[in-house]
Scaffold this active site. Structure first.
Site, mmCIF file in Angstrom:
data_model
loop_
_atom_site.group_PDB
_atom_site.id
_atom_site.type_symbol
_atom_site.label_atom_id
_atom_site.label_comp_id
_atom_site.label_asym_id
_atom_site.label_seq_id
_atom_site.Cartn_x
_atom_site.Cartn_y
_atom_site.Cartn_z
ATOM 1 N N SER A 51 16.244 3.533 -5.413
ATOM 2 C CA SER A 51 17.159 2.409 -5.660
ATOM 3 C C SER A 51 16.396 1.152 -6.098
ATOM 4 O O SER A 51 16.884 0.378 -6.924
ATOM 5 C CB SER A 51 18.039 2.122 -4.432
ATOM 6 O OG SER A 51 17.295 1.559 -3.390
ATOM 7 N N ASN A 52 15.195 0.957 -5.575
ATOM 8 C CA ASN A 52 14.385 -0.178 -6.065
ATOM 9 C C ASN A 52 13.971 0.049 -7.510
ATOM 10 O O ASN A 52 13.957 -0.885 -8.318
ATOM 11 C CB ASN A 52 13.155 -0.385 -5.178
ATOM 12 C CG ASN A 52 13.482 -1.194 -3.945
ATOM 13 O OD1 ASN A 52 13.726 -2.395 -4.036
ATOM 14 N ND2 ASN A 52 13.532 -0.526 -2.797
ATOM 15 N N MET A 86 5.771 7.576 -1.043
ATOM 16 C CA MET A 86 5.413 7.883 0.339
ATOM 17 C C MET A 86 4.078 8.616 0.484
ATOM 18 O O MET A 86 3.942 9.527 1.307
ATOM 19 C CB MET A 86 6.534 8.709 0.996
ATOM 20 C CG MET A 86 7.889 8.035 0.985
ATOM 21 S SD MET A 86 7.866 6.425 1.822
ATOM 22 C CE MET A 86 7.855 6.979 3.525
ATOM 23 N N LEU A 136 -2.750 6.089 -0.537
ATOM 24 C CA LEU A 136 -3.655 6.171 -1.691
ATOM 25 C C LEU A 136 -5.094 5.975 -1.222
ATOM 26 O O LEU A 136 -5.354 5.234 -0.262
ATOM 27 C CB LEU A 136 -3.266 5.107 -2.717
ATOM 28 C CG LEU A 136 -1.863 5.332 -3.309
ATOM 29 C CD1 LEU A 136 -1.320 4.060 -3.941
ATOM 30 C CD2 LEU A 136 -1.884 6.467 -4.324
ATOM 31 N N HIS A 179 7.924 -3.382 1.004
ATOM 32 C CA HIS A 179 8.030 -2.841 2.362
ATOM 33 C C HIS A 179 9.217 -3.522 3.043
ATOM 34 O O HIS A 179 9.380 -4.749 2.927
ATOM 35 C CB HIS A 179 6.725 -3.125 3.120
ATOM 36 C CG HIS A 179 6.745 -2.586 4.513
ATOM 37 N ND1 HIS A 179 6.541 -1.246 4.793
ATOM 38 C CD2 HIS A 179 6.977 -3.190 5.702
ATOM 39 C CE1 HIS A 179 6.634 -1.061 6.098
ATOM 40 N NE2 HIS A 179 6.893 -2.228 6.674
ATOM 41 N N ASP A 204 -5.784 -0.771 2.955
ATOM 42 C CA ASP A 204 -5.119 -0.744 4.261
ATOM 43 C C ASP A 204 -3.609 -0.778 4.079
ATOM 44 O O ASP A 204 -3.080 -1.706 3.457
ATOM 45 C CB ASP A 204 -5.565 -1.940 5.113
ATOM 46 C CG ASP A 204 -7.052 -1.881 5.400
ATOM 47 O OD1 ASP A 204 -7.563 -0.763 5.593
ATOM 48 O OD2 ASP A 204 -7.688 -2.946 5.390
ATOM 49 N N ASP A 245 0.162 -1.365 3.963
ATOM 50 C CA ASP A 245 1.083 -2.479 4.220
ATOM 51 C C ASP A 245 0.354 -3.765 4.625
ATOM 52 O O ASP A 245 0.913 -4.593 5.357
ATOM 53 C CB ASP A 245 2.117 -2.111 5.308
ATOM 54 C CG ASP A 245 2.967 -0.901 4.927
ATOM 55 O OD1 ASP A 245 3.175 -0.676 3.719
ATOM 56 O OD2 ASP A 245 3.418 -0.189 5.838
ATOM 57 N N ALA A 281 18.449 -7.024 -0.297
ATOM 58 C CA ALA A 281 17.451 -8.095 -0.478
ATOM 59 C C ALA A 281 16.263 -7.582 -1.287
ATOM 60 O O ALA A 281 15.722 -8.295 -2.146
ATOM 61 C CB ALA A 281 16.996 -8.611 0.887
ATOM 62 N N GLU A 282 15.877 -6.331 -1.047
ATOM 63 C CA GLU A 282 14.762 -5.741 -1.813
ATOM 64 C C GLU A 282 15.077 -5.737 -3.302
ATOM 65 O O GLU A 282 14.218 -6.023 -4.136
ATOM 66 C CB GLU A 282 14.490 -4.306 -1.338
ATOM 67 C CG GLU A 282 13.960 -4.210 0.079
ATOM 68 C CD GLU A 282 13.676 -2.773 0.498
ATOM 69 O OE1 GLU A 282 13.039 -2.041 -0.270
ATOM 70 O OE2 GLU A 282 14.101 -2.378 1.600
#
Ligand code: GRF
Length: 218
Positions: free
Chosen positions: A21-22, A98, A101, A117, A151, A153, A181-182
């Site tokens: 959806s994003n 998901m 990396l 996020h 690292d 998020d 909101a995203e």
């Protein structure tokens, strides 16, 4: 002359694993020729990702690189990197991707790779974010766009949008309002990175003038 100063649109890839959806919000935003980035590739690590059909509908090239076909993260990331280079990608946009990396991959794309996020980082990293927020009893949750570092998020924050928590609501309710909101925040943040109005310098995000206000949503 750099692409930023010439007014050319930056070539962006969106990496997904699921419904996308994003990604759809970004495809809608970039359909406007005035948007400073164009989506040249949608790449999924899952063959069944729902977002792939939506991208095809929009006429955007799609590619599946199934992580299960690779022996370990370095080999998978090398295949990702090769596909991005082959498509001439300048900006990598993670949207519900998901997979963790490798440090090598994140180093290579540092300052040119962003993620969204569904919490106000640095609170509530990882998964089950809305459960974490509700269990924490916070009055405000929200979402964060950040540069991707090794690292999870934890990279420098580019923009955030605030979502009030309604007492007694379910994680799904909070997730749905956060997702809206995203969809507002992500295109705004990608635009700033594409123009260079938000850039990574010395481990922090620096902004041109008051560009920060476009990604500080209350
Ligand atoms: C979003 O909540 C995003 O913040 C998180 O994963 C979810 C992806 O949703 N990283 P969608 O695939 O964009 O609908």
């Amino acid at each position: 002359m750099t692409p930023e100063s010439s007014g050319a649109r930056r070539r962006a890839a969106i990496l997904i694993s699921g419904r996308g959806s994003n990604m759809a919000a970004l495809l809608d935003a970039t359909a406007d020729p005035a948007f400073p980035a164009e989506i040249v590739l949608v790449l999924s690590n899952r063959p069944g990702a729902g977002g792939l059909a939506r991208a095809e509908q929009a006429g955007v090239p799609t590619l599946v690189i199934d992580h299960k076909q690779f022996d370990g993260r370095p080999a998978f990331d090398a295949a990702l990197d090769a596909a991005l280079e082959a498509a001439g990608v300048e900006l990598v946009v993670l949207a519900g991707f998901m997979r963790l990396l490798t440090a090598e991959f994140t180093r290579k794309w540092l300052g040119r790779m962003v993620n969204i996020h569904p919490s106000l980082l640095p609170s509530f990293k990882g998964v089950h974010v809305h459960e974490q927020a509700l269990a924490g009893g916070v009055r405000f949750s929200g979402c964060t766009v950040h540069f991707v570092t090794a690292d999870m998020d934890a990279g420098p924050i580019i923009g955030q949008a605030v979502v009030p928590v309604v007492p007694g609501e379910s994680p799904d309710d909070l997730a749905a309002r956060t997702l809206s909101a995203e969809h507002r925040l992500y295109p705004a943040a990608v635009a700033l990175v594409a123009t260079g109005e938000a850039r990574l310098e010395g481990g922090r995000t620096v902004y041109a003038g008051d560009a920060w206000a476009r990604v500080t949503l209350t």
